[in-house]
Design an enzyme around this catalytic site. Structure first.
Site, PDB file in Angstrom:
ATOM      1  N   GLU B  49     -40.151 -45.714 -59.625  1.00 23.69           N
ATOM      2  CA  GLU B  49     -40.519 -45.071 -60.887  1.00 23.69           C
ATOM      3  C   GLU B  49     -40.021 -43.638 -60.810  1.00 23.69           C
ATOM      4  O   GLU B  49     -40.439 -42.885 -59.936  1.00 23.69           O
ATOM      5  CB  GLU B  49     -42.040 -44.997 -61.054  1.00 23.69           C
ATOM      6  CG  GLU B  49     -42.782 -46.294 -60.976  1.00 23.69           C
ATOM      7  CD  GLU B  49     -44.296 -46.050 -60.913  1.00 23.69           C
ATOM      8  OE1 GLU B  49     -44.748 -44.893 -60.975  1.00 23.69           O
ATOM      9  OE2 GLU B  49     -45.019 -47.035 -60.780  1.00 23.69           O
ATOM     10  N   ASP B  60     -52.374 -36.194 -63.853  1.00 29.91           N
ATOM     11  CA  ASP B  60     -51.883 -36.028 -62.494  1.00 29.91           C
ATOM     12  C   ASP B  60     -52.698 -35.023 -61.694  1.00 29.91           C
ATOM     13  O   ASP B  60     -53.126 -34.003 -62.216  1.00 29.91           O
ATOM     14  CB  ASP B  60     -50.414 -35.590 -62.522  1.00 29.91           C
ATOM     15  CG  ASP B  60     -49.500 -36.750 -62.893  1.00 29.91           C
ATOM     16  OD1 ASP B  60     -49.582 -37.788 -62.203  1.00 29.91           O
ATOM     17  OD2 ASP B  60     -48.737 -36.635 -63.868  1.00 29.91           O
TER      18      ASP B  60
END
Lengths: 414, 264
Positions: B49, B60
């Site tokens: 990815e 995140d």
């Protein structure tokens, strides 16, 4: 004069009840704006908040309790003050101020916070988190958390912590934990990112007490409804004072909660023009501003489709404003919709114009406004000269300027 | 170009889980990202990815935030992301882009889908795109032959899992825990239950990500999932390395450890 035991808010006031503008659709959309662009992990929590609010807003006990807090704790209804000496600088138009600066904690933020704190209790959650820019929403949240015995964590950009040190101290005194956010631009947008990260981790026992009419559905609707008492009261008060509605209503727009709070009750009144003033910072041409609606483009930020300050590849551009509370590169989706539908007009006011209005109101009327609210005052001065001496302009004085004395001392060499 | 279907078929034939590695484009440098991802593939990653760096990565944790920040400081643009995909796809891994929605929205959904497919990408993972808002992206992806991967979470009720899974092609991404990206001491116990729940709604492979950072954790997840996703732990190796060569060696070492884990 309203006595302390006279109801000031009803379920109809809270929910719009056909008085105000349109509610978002089932996906939380105002036209193409709004919606939910969030991690799937948060969807159940947003659904839970939306469902609980749907029940609460028509629950008489909930509305009564909110009403009671607004009257006996927040100090509502707030008064309407005409400011003729200030208005002399606006071409003779009459200017009326809605005095949200006189509420407990000193800004309109208390309205939304009390509503959402009550909602937190209904949700059975014991911890609230919030983002704050100027610190007003943080202080208001810490206040409500203290009042209701909730654990409270406030995320605040490190730059804002410095600009608004006094508010950091207030939050701490009220028992909140203040977390300075040191990534990104270290302002409101980064505080929101950090609050979302906390929420997705602790969502089981935590409510994100969102402070403005931005973010994913249902926040734009909930925050608006808890703030719309501002316009509901002001509309009645202006009528009592002058026997008709104002020609224009003005408010500062960062995320947009004080503006939507004032505008919403006036949306069906076609003769009343709605003006939102964004932070022009050092000027549109410098690129250092927070002119989201007037200079930005449509995109997604913090969970909603709205106008955003972004580059050609969708990266958020850092905003600038002398006022921490307007220093935000996004804006509530309902404002985006009001702009595109033409119902409201949005213009910029620079740091300099805002600071002039700040000082002018202090000298002519003995009222020190928040720098955020000073953007609306500067806008009203400009608008008054355009509309002429017969015009009546209502301005949301959304907060008081005590918190801004550090900035003012530097700016004016006091 | 290796397809996701081929990856999971091969892993199944070898009676193991697939290994999926994440790295943002432009980190540690534009070329360094291609080298690091290639090292990950050589060490045993089946799928890569490539993260599209975004200014407001709200799901995140600190490690990926740090890497993405550096990438943006390096001036990474979408053209660089596509070049990175092109470089990594040559290594033989099925290569996806993981991105928040706004950059695609701004670039144009159809244009992004076309350009990603031309670069050899096989699909996207879009962590903040919900099924309700995914229509234009599903159309554009179908048109360009790209896979669409969405996330389910431990908080997801059955009807949401069904709805998300129905939007997925390639695989379903199961977030192992309620929280942001980043390696953890142990893999959340919620992950296995979520994989089971998800399988009830789809025949697609289910891969588990968030909080997986070493061989033992990879082995544990591999015992119940079709794929193991690792991101922050790779980035940590690069952040902690004194120079590029030792960073690449550390990435390779971790990749090999994880590859052994998914084969246990």
């Amino acid at each position: 004069m309203t006595s302390t035991d006279e109801t000031i808010i009803t379920p109809a006031d809270l929910a719009g009840g056909g008085v105000g503008g349109d509610d978002p659709d089932v996906r939380g959309k105002f036209g193409i704006f709004g919606g939910r662009y969030v991690p799937e992990a948060l969807i159940p929590a947003l659904d839970e908040v939306a469902a609980e609010y749907e029940k609460a807003k028509t629950d008489l006990d909930f509305v009564r309790e909110f009403d009671h807090l607004l009257r006996t704790y927040a100090g509502r209804p707030t008064t309407l003050t005409e400011v003729p000496r200030f208005a002399e600088h606006a071409g003779g138009a009459r200017i009326l101020l809605k005095r949200e600066d006189l509420t407990h904690t000193g800004a309109h933020k208390i309205n939304n916070v009390l509503g959402q704190a009550l909602l937190t209790r209904r949700l059975g959650k014991r911890r609230v988190i919030a983002e704050t820019g100027a610190g007003q929403h943080g202080v208001a949240t810490a206040t409500a958390a203290a009042l209701m015995g909730l654990e409270c964590v406030i995320y605040m950009g490190a730059v804002d912590c410095e600009r608004q040190a006094l508010n950091v101290a207030r939050m701490k005194l009220l028992g909140a934990t203040v977390v300075p956010v040191t990534n990104g631009s270290q302002t409101l947008k980064d505080a929101i990112n950090e609050a979302f990260r906390d929420w997705v981790t602790n969502v089981e026992h935590t409510h994100y007490l969102f402070g403005t009419v931005a973010g994913p559905h249902p926040f734009p609707e909930i925050v608006r409804d808890f703030a719309r008492i501002i316009g509901v009261e002001a509309r009645r008060q202006v009528r009592e004072l002058i026997g008709r509605l104002p020609d224009a209503v003005c408010a500062a727009v960062g995320g947009g909660s004080n503006a939507i709070g004032l505008f919403h009750a006036f949306i069906p009144d076609e003769g009343v023009r709605l003006y939102g003033y964004e932070a022009g910072g050092r000027g549109a041409e410098t690129g250092e501003h927070a002119l989201t609606l007037t200079q930005g483009s449509v995109g997604v930020l913090h969970g909603a489709r709205t106008y955003v300050l972004q580059d050609d590849e969708g990266q958020t551009i850092e905003s600038h404003s002398i006022s921490a509370g307007l220093d935000y590169p996004g804006v509530g989706p309902e404002h985006a919709w009001l702009k595109d539908s033409g119902r409201a007009t949005y213009e910029g006011v620079t740091d300099e114009e805002a600071m002039e209005a700040f000082a002018l109101l202090a000298r002519t009327e003995g009222i020190i406004p928040a720098i955020e609210s000073s953007h609306a005052l500067a806008g009203a001065l400009r608008l008054g000269r355009e509309l002429g001496p017969d015009a009546v302009i209502l301005v949301n004085l959304s907060g008081r300027g005590d918190k801004d004395m550090g900035t003012a001392m530097k700016y004016f060499n006091l | 170009m290796t397809t996701l279907q081929a990856v999971f078929d091969k892993a199944r034939a070898e009676d193991r889980a697939a290994l999926v590695g994440y790295l943002p484009a432009g980190f540690p440098t534009k070329d360094g990202a291609v080298k690091a991802a290639t090292a990950m593939v050589e060490a045993g990653c089946d799928v890569i990815e490539i993260g599209l760096p975004y200014s407001d990565p709200l799901m995140d944790g600190p490690t990926i935030q740090d890497a993405v920040h550096r990438s943006l400081e390096n001036g990474t643009r979408i053209a660089d992301v596509l070049r990175t995909v092109e470089g990594v796809a040559k290594s033989g891994a099925a290569t996806l882009v993981m991105t928040y929605w706004n950059p695609i929205d701004r670039y144009g959904a159809e244009r992004f889908a076309r350009d990603l497919a031309s670069a050899g990408g096989v699909g996207t993972i879009t962590p903040d795109l919900t099924p309700e808002e995914s229509g234009p992206w599903l159309d554009a992806s179908r048109e360009s032959g790209l896979g669409t991967v969405f996330l389910v979470a431990p908080s997801s009720p059955d009807e949401r899992i069904a709805r998300v899974a129905a939007c997925c092609t390639g695989f379903v991404y199961a977030a192992s825990l309620m929280g942001v990206t980043g390696a953890r001491e142990s893999v959340s116990s919620a992950a296995e239950g979520l994989v089971k729940k998800t399988r009830a709604h789809t025949s697609l492979p289910v891969c588990v990500g968030l909080g997986v950072g070493n061989g033992a954790q990879a082995a544990e997840v591999a015992s119940y999932a079709d794929g193991v996703i690792v991101g922050s732990a790779f980035i940590r190796r690069l952040l902690d390395a004194p120079d590029e060569t030792s960073g690449l060696a550390a990435v390779r070492e971790l990749g090999e450890e994880l590859a052994r884990g998914v084969r246990r």
